[in-house]
Design a protein around this motif. Structure first.
Motif, short mmCIF file in Angstrom:
data_model
loop_
_atom_site.label_atom_id
_atom_site.label_comp_id
_atom_site.label_asym_id
_atom_site.label_seq_id
_atom_site.Cartn_x
_atom_site.Cartn_y
_atom_site.Cartn_z
N TRP A 18 0.88 -1.26 -0.08
CA TRP A 18 -0.01 0.00 0.02
C TRP A 18 0.82 1.27 0.18
O TRP A 18 0.82 2.27 -0.89
CB TRP A 18 -0.98 0.21 1.15
CG TRP A 18 -2.08 -0.94 1.28
CD1 TRP A 18 -2.06 -2.31 2.00
CD2 TRP A 18 -3.27 -0.91 0.32
NE1 TRP A 18 -3.33 -2.89 1.69
CE2 TRP A 18 -3.94 -2.04 0.63
CE3 TRP A 18 -3.72 0.00 -0.48
CZ2 TRP A 18 -5.08 -2.25 0.20
CZ3 TRP A 18 -5.11 -0.19 -1.01
CH2 TRP A 18 -5.68 -1.57 -0.78
N THR A 44 0.96 3.82 -3.09
CA THR A 44 0.52 5.13 -2.75
C THR A 44 1.53 6.32 -3.22
O THR A 44 1.31 7.41 -3.66
CB THR A 44 -0.22 5.28 -1.39
OG1 THR A 44 -1.31 4.27 -1.53
CG2 THR A 44 -0.76 6.61 -1.22
N VAL A 77 -5.10 10.93 -3.41
CA VAL A 77 -5.44 9.80 -2.57
C VAL A 77 -6.81 9.87 -1.74
O VAL A 77 -7.03 10.68 -1.06
CB VAL A 77 -4.42 9.31 -1.69
CG1 VAL A 77 -4.76 8.11 -0.80
CG2 VAL A 77 -3.18 9.14 -2.32
N TYR A 84 -6.90 6.14 -6.15
CA TYR A 84 -6.51 7.16 -6.68
C TYR A 84 -7.20 7.67 -7.72
O TYR A 84 -7.60 7.37 -8.86
CB TYR A 84 -4.92 6.64 -7.36
CG TYR A 84 -3.83 5.61 -6.48
CD1 TYR A 84 -3.92 6.12 -5.16
CD2 TYR A 84 -3.42 4.74 -7.05
CE1 TYR A 84 -3.22 5.25 -4.38
CE2 TYR A 84 -2.79 3.86 -6.32
CZ TYR A 84 -2.54 3.98 -4.88
OH TYR A 84 -1.81 3.15 -4.10
#
Length: 130
Positions: free
Chosen positions: A18, A22, A33, A43
């Motif tokens: 994650w 990200t 985000v 996203y």
């Protein structure tokens, strides 16, 4: 020409980490985000969105068969600047260009594309239109 009644709203990618993904999608592609209940994120790019499936997320049964796997996506994004700016941007973020610039055909017609990969290996493309 027939006017389409549909427009792509979102699609799904899967990630194996994650935080790493990200960070990549925020810094390299400028994603906003969006936090969702249960700890997963999406996203967002303007009015399009990538829903993100990843580790320890119960996504239920409404998924592709087989489900999207980390590294199993092939996505193209429109870059609003020049191809030279794409290359400089990717260099600044230490992203290796896999191919390009190359002439391609996209949703708006002819453009110039640069290809690279996200941290899981999904193929990403930035296309510029003149």
């Amino acid at each position: 020409m027939h006017q389409a009644r549909v427009k792509l709203d979102h699609c799904v990618i899967a990630v194996s980490d994650w935080k790493r993904s990200t960070t990549f999608y925020q810094s390299v592609l400028g994603a906003e985000v969006v936090d969702h209940p249960g700890g997963h994120v999406a996203y967002r790019f303007g009015d399009q969105q990538l829903n993100v499936h990843g580790p320890d997320l119960d996504i239920g049964s409404l998924v592709a068969r087989p489900p999207v796997a980390p590294g199993g996506s092939d996505l193209c994004f429109v870059w609003s600047g020049t191809v030279e700016e794409v290359l400089a941007h990717l260099r600044r973020h230490h992203v290796e260009v896999e191919e390009g610039p190359v002439d391609r055909s996209g949703g708006r017609g002819r453009g110039v594309s640069v290809y690279f990969r996200d941290p899981d290996g999904s193929l990403l493309e930035l296309i510029t239109y003149q």
